[in-house]
Design an enzyme around this catalytic site. Structure first.
Site, short mmCIF file in Angstrom:
data_model
loop_
_atom_site.label_atom_id
_atom_site.label_comp_id
_atom_site.label_asym_id
_atom_site.label_seq_id
_atom_site.Cartn_x
_atom_site.Cartn_y
_atom_site.Cartn_z
N THR A 1 0.88 -1.18 0.00
CA THR A 1 0.00 0.00 0.00
C THR A 1 0.90 1.22 0.00
O THR A 1 1.66 1.44 0.95
CB THR A 1 -0.91 0.03 1.24
OG1 THR A 1 -1.61 -1.21 1.31
CG2 THR A 1 -1.90 1.17 1.15
N LYS B 1 -7.20 1.34 -3.23
CA LYS B 1 -6.82 0.81 -1.91
C LYS B 1 -6.96 1.89 -0.84
O LYS B 1 -7.41 1.63 0.29
CB LYS B 1 -5.38 0.29 -1.97
CG LYS B 1 -4.76 -0.03 -0.62
CD LYS B 1 -5.38 -1.22 0.09
CE LYS B 1 -4.81 -1.38 1.49
NZ LYS B 1 -5.30 -2.51 2.21
N LYS C 1 0.30 4.91 8.36
CA LYS C 1 0.91 5.30 7.06
C LYS C 1 -0.17 5.46 6.00
O LYS C 1 -0.24 6.47 5.30
CB LYS C 1 1.92 4.20 6.66
CG LYS C 1 2.50 4.29 5.27
CD LYS C 1 2.01 3.22 4.29
CE LYS C 1 2.02 1.80 4.74
NZ LYS C 1 1.51 0.83 3.82
P1 NAP Z 1 5.60 -6.69 7.18
O1 NAP Z 1 5.27 -7.93 7.92
O2 NAP Z 1 6.38 -5.61 7.85
O3 NAP Z 1 6.32 -7.13 5.84
C1 NAP Z 1 7.07 -6.26 5.04
C2 NAP Z 1 8.34 -7.01 4.69
O4 NAP Z 1 9.08 -6.22 3.74
C3 NAP Z 1 9.24 -7.21 5.92
O5 NAP Z 1 9.63 -8.56 5.98
C4 NAP Z 1 10.39 -6.27 5.67
O6 NAP Z 1 11.65 -6.72 6.09
C5 NAP Z 1 10.42 -6.19 4.17
N1 NAP Z 1 10.99 -4.90 3.78
C6 NAP Z 1 10.55 -3.68 4.15
N2 NAP Z 1 11.35 -2.74 3.62
C7 NAP Z 1 12.30 -3.39 2.92
C8 NAP Z 1 13.39 -2.97 2.18
N3 NAP Z 1 13.67 -1.66 2.04
N4 NAP Z 1 14.15 -3.90 1.60
C9 NAP Z 1 13.87 -5.21 1.76
N5 NAP Z 1 12.84 -5.70 2.45
C10 NAP Z 1 12.06 -4.78 3.03
O7 NAP Z 1 4.26 -6.00 6.64
P2 NAP Z 1 2.96 -6.69 6.00
O8 NAP Z 1 1.91 -6.79 7.04
O9 NAP Z 1 3.34 -7.89 5.23
O10 NAP Z 1 2.48 -5.52 5.03
C11 NAP Z 1 3.15 -5.25 3.82
C12 NAP Z 1 2.40 -4.16 3.06
O11 NAP Z 1 1.05 -4.59 2.81
C13 NAP Z 1 2.27 -2.86 3.85
O12 NAP Z 1 2.35 -1.76 2.96
C14 NAP Z 1 0.87 -2.93 4.44
O13 NAP Z 1 0.34 -1.63 4.66
C15 NAP Z 1 0.13 -3.68 3.35
N6 NAP Z 1 -1.02 -4.48 3.80
C16 NAP Z 1 -0.96 -5.23 4.94
C17 NAP Z 1 -2.07 -6.00 5.31
C18 NAP Z 1 -2.07 -6.83 6.58
O14 NAP Z 1 -3.16 -7.24 7.03
N7 NAP Z 1 -0.92 -7.16 7.14
C19 NAP Z 1 -3.22 -5.99 4.53
C20 NAP Z 1 -3.23 -5.26 3.36
C21 NAP Z 1 -2.12 -4.49 3.00
P3 NAP Z 1 12.01 -6.92 7.63
O15 NAP Z 1 11.59 -8.34 7.88
O16 NAP Z 1 13.47 -6.70 7.71
O17 NAP Z 1 11.22 -5.91 8.41
#
Ligand code: NAP
Length: 339
Positions: free
Chosen positions: A135, A209, A277
């Site tokens: 997102t 979104k 965010k």
């Molecule tokens: P998350 O668990 O924090 O996963 C993001 C992953 O990306 C982490 O493993 C992180 O690495 C990695 N990452 C972040 N920055 C990076 C970089 N610069 N280089 C390499 N790897 C990087 O978050 P998530 O819940 O999966 O959400 C991901 C996205 O989807 C977000 O934008 C969120 O707003 C959106 N979203 C989430 C949900 C939900 O229910 N969770 C639903 C819809 C949309 P690290 O392991 O080192 O932190």
């Protein structure tokens, strides 16, 4: 025959012509070949809560995957399933035809896709496709699309809704922006992650979104306020939630988070920090659009209050804690015998 000289190397014009035609043909083939496990190498950047489950669906569907994550240990489960681990987004792209990204914030998207040396676009060959599912900001999606097109590649913004449960079940709502033909080709991959809706040109997936997040912001406030009211009125809150779930107040938010709130399970799910965010991007867009959305502003403020209490890494269902603090009142804790 005319020769082009470059130090010790000599190329005939014919050879150069053949090389250019080869590249063009490869490019056209890549852009028109149907996507399938035998034709298409897939890359995945960001293997957190969402990316991990989504990527696993593609591996199980028979695709060969190359993955990268900042914390490599979080990609281990996928490597155990058969994915190859790469040392950078650039290395992922160099081994892939389609590269997905599912990272945290717009700054992460910019870094993993557009960084001039380590970014995915720098490593992608002509005809390759970037699919950003984070997102993020609509304007950044357009910037990525322009950079991709300038390199003979393509890009699609495809953020999702449906939470960690939707990701696990392969039942996400996917909002896609970009070239319609490209989105259609990608359906062969996206169908394993959920249901895709084409929303229009580049950036329109992100706009959809964000509108989704505007809706969820007020829905979450309504959900937790109803629970507080039911409790104060002396109702059994679990019974109340069950009763409303099939009526007009029923919602996906209730399905996803109602029982987690009751059992005081505040693990993410969906991080408060990520929701702040999203709501912040929406508010910024509203300012430039001249649009007043007071429900959005209220929800954002309540979630910022969680961050102020050091609770940004909880799941969004932790909103109940803000209402409890406001009212100096707590919902009952589950009895040790309850499931
Ligand atoms: P998350 O668990 O924090 O996963 C993001 C992953 O990306 C982490 O493993 C992180 O690495 C990695 N990452 C972040 N920055 C990076 C970089 N610069 N280089 C390499 N790897 C990087 O978050 P998530 O819940 O999966 O959400 C991901 C996205 O989807 C977000 O934008 C969120 O707003 C959106 N979203 C989430 C949900 C939900 O229910 N969770 C639903 C819809 C949309 P690290 O392991 O080192 O932190």
């Amino acid at each position: 025959m005319q020769q082009l000289s470059s130090g010790p190397l000599h190329f005939s014009l014919l050879q150069v012509g053949i090389a250019i035609r080869y590249c063009l043909v490869r490019h056209l083939m890549a852009a028109t070949e149907p996507i399938s496990p035998s034709n298409t190498r897939v890359g995945w950047i960001g293997t957190g809560v969402m990316g991990q489950s989504m990527c696993a669906h593609l591996i199980r569907a028979g695709y060969s995957l190359t993955v990268f994550n900042r914390t490599a240990s979080k990609a281990k489960a996928l490597v155990d399933l058969g994915a190859q681990l790469a040392p950078s987004p650039h290395a992922v792209a160099a081994r892939s035809d389609v590269v997905f990204s599912m990272v945290g914030y717009p700054s992460d998207v910019r870094s993993v896709l557009l960084h001039p040396t380590s970014g995915a676009l720098a490593g992608l060959r002509g005809g390759g496709v970037l699919v950003d599912m984070t997102t993020s900001e609509p304007s950044l999606a357009v910037e990525i699309w322009e950079a991709a097109v300038a390199k003979g590649c393509e890009s699609v913004d495809a953020p999702v809704s449906g939470g960690d449960v939707g990701a696990k079940k392969g039942k996400l709502a996917i909002f896609a922006g970009g070239e319609e033909g490209t989105v259609k080709r990608l359906e062969a991959l996206l169908c394993h992650l959920g249901k895709v809706k084409y929303m229009g040109g580049s950036g329109k997936g992100q706009f959809a979104k964000l509108a989704n997040q505007v809706t969820i912001g007020s829905t979450m406030v309504g959900l937790v306020e109803g629970m507080m009211y039911a409790h104060k009125a002396g109702l059994d809150v679990a019974l109340y939630l069950e009763a409303i779930s099939t009526g007009a107040a029923g919602s996906k938010s209730l399905d996803l988070y109602g029982s987690r709130i009751l059992s005081r399970d505040f693990e993410p799910g969906f991080f408060v920090n990520h929701f702040v965010k999203d709501l912040g991007i929406c508010l910024k867009e509203c300012q430039s659009m001249g649009l007043a959305l007071p429900g959005l502003a209220l929800a954002q403020q309540l979630y910022v209050s969680l961050q102020a209490h050091g609770q940004g890494n909880l799941g969004t269902q932790a909103l109940i804690l803000v209402l409890e603090r406001l009212n100096n009142l707590s919902l009952p804790s589950p009895s040790p015998s309850s499931p």
